[in-house]
Each structure stands twice: as C-alpha cells, then as structure tokens.
Scaffold this active site. Sequence first.
Site, mmCIF file in Angstrom:
data_model
loop_
_atom_site.group_PDB
_atom_site.id
_atom_site.type_symbol
_atom_site.label_atom_id
_atom_site.label_comp_id
_atom_site.label_asym_id
_atom_site.label_seq_id
_atom_site.Cartn_x
_atom_site.Cartn_y
_atom_site.Cartn_z
ATOM 1 C CG HIS A 96 -2.002 1.042 1.094
ATOM 2 N ND1 HIS A 96 -1.751 2.376 1.327
ATOM 3 C CD2 HIS A 96 -3.295 0.956 0.712
ATOM 4 C CE1 HIS A 96 -2.872 3.056 1.096
ATOM 5 N NE2 HIS A 96 -3.816 2.224 0.732
ATOM 6 C CD GLU A 165 -5.565 1.520 -2.983
ATOM 7 O OE1 GLU A 165 -6.744 1.653 -2.638
ATOM 8 O OE2 GLU A 165 -4.626 1.497 -2.181
HETATM 9 P P1 13P Z 1 -10.080 5.988 -0.187
HETATM 10 O O1 13P Z 1 -11.159 5.023 -0.651
HETATM 11 O O2 13P Z 1 -10.394 6.617 1.124
HETATM 12 O O3 13P Z 1 -9.708 6.950 -1.255
HETATM 13 O O4 13P Z 1 -8.778 5.096 0.107
HETATM 14 C C1 13P Z 1 -8.310 4.194 -0.831
HETATM 15 C C2 13P Z 1 -7.287 3.331 -0.212
HETATM 16 O O5 13P Z 1 -6.178 3.767 0.079
HETATM 17 C C3 13P Z 1 -7.635 1.932 0.053
HETATM 18 O O6 13P Z 1 -6.508 1.155 0.278
#
Ligand code: 13P
Length: 246
Positions: A96, A165
């Site tokens: 992450h 992400e």
């Molecule tokens: P948000 O959905 O709050 O933008 O966060 C995404 C995230 O980092 C999930 O791992």
Amino acid sequence: MRYFIGNWKMFGIPKSINILRKINSFYSKDKNRKKYRVIMTPPYTLIESYAKYFKNKKIFIGSQNCYQKDQFSSNTAGVSPYMLRSVGAKYTLIGHSDNRGEGDSDLMLKNKVRFALKNNLKVVFCIGENKIEKKNNKTLIVLKKQLTKVLERKFNKNNIIVAYEPIWSIGTGKIPTAIELSTTILHIKNVLKNIFKESPAVLYGGSVDGGTVEIFKKIREIDGFLIGGASKSSKKFIDIIKNYYR
Ligand code: 13P
C-alpha cells in the site's frame, strides 16, 4: 468473480465489528452474492477476534500489511504472515502506498509476497503512481516497474490480486477519467500476462464510493475495488455494492 475489499487503515476498536455485522447481513440476503466476495482488513489488533466471529460466515478477514519474514524473528513490532494466518487472516494487502511511503522497498515487498504466499495468505498487491509521475506522463512506466520488480512467474497467480491505487486519488475525491482508467487497467493486465501468462484480477482503489462506482462499473476490465474511507461505514460500503449491481 468481483471483489469488494475494505481497508480500514488506522481505524477500529472491538465494537466496530457492528459495521461488519451489518455488511454481512446485507451480503447474506443479496441476490447477487454469488458474483462477488467481501474482504475486510481491520488493523492487526482486531484480526483475531473478527476472524473468529466471521469464521463460518461469508466475509473474509485480511491484514493491511505483514512483516517480510516467515515465522518468528527478532524484529520489534513485526507481525509475520505465519502469525497472521494462525489467527485467521486469509488475505493481506502488500505494498500500500502508505507503507511504500514509510520505506517499503521492492525487495521488502518481494519478501512479503513470498512469505505471505508460503503461509497460505492471498496477496492483494497494491501499486500506483503519485501526482508528479502522473503529471509527467510516467504512469504506465511506473506501474510496470512496480509490478516487474516484485512479482515473479513462480508465484502462484491464483493467490494474487493486484490493486491499482493512484496515490493522488486516495482520499481526495479525485478520480481518473474513464479512458485513463481503462487504458491503465489494460496496461497492468498486459504486464501481468507477461509475468504469469494469464492476468490475475485487477482492482481499482481511490475515492471509491456509492457515486463514483457508477463511473467505474462501466469499465468492465476492473475486477473490483479496494475501498478506504467508505469501508468505515456499513451504509457507504453497501451502497457501493448496490450501485455496482444496479
Ligand atoms: P479511499 O477510498 O479513502 O480513497 O482510500 C483508498 C485506499 O487507500 C484503500 O486502500
């Protein structure tokens, strides 16, 4: 199979299990439930009790991270894949951006993936470009590097999910355009095909909620979502699933 994975980050105490109980009761009655899987990753402190509670239910409990070693070692505050599995975690996020930002290198991530798989944890491997990389049109190069530096053909792709992400989208309400996103997801799948022959599932994460999912659901290449903020509310999390299948 689609995935709806919640990442609570640094949120939750024992009684927060009520959020998951509500999601579970929605899931148990949902006519679409065979089409998707719900996974929640609470903080380390809650994994054992939540996993016990949901043992014979349909929600899977995972971890947000793991230490890059196998079983036991002298690393203060380290929690290994073996330890996580022993308390009922079935999945773990790895890579992450919060943790990459705090020093997770590609080598550390490779070891995390290796030892997680060895201990029968399914891996949700997170990748994503930052704002500057995006501005400089480096997104596709950065993502390819993040994938190829860590994932190897010898890893069992059936136990790996990739979550894209974009860092600039996390918690900001900003999302990629549909064209950007479908191009990026296809690129990721192509890179994964080169590594594994067949691409594992690829999820999207970053400001996913009941509204934005209406846009994302049109991009069929997206196999599910990694959800931060909206996973801390049963209503918001359920709205994402409802709107996805509407
Ligand atoms: P948000 O959905 O709050 O933008 O966060 C995404 C995230 O980092 C999930 O791992």
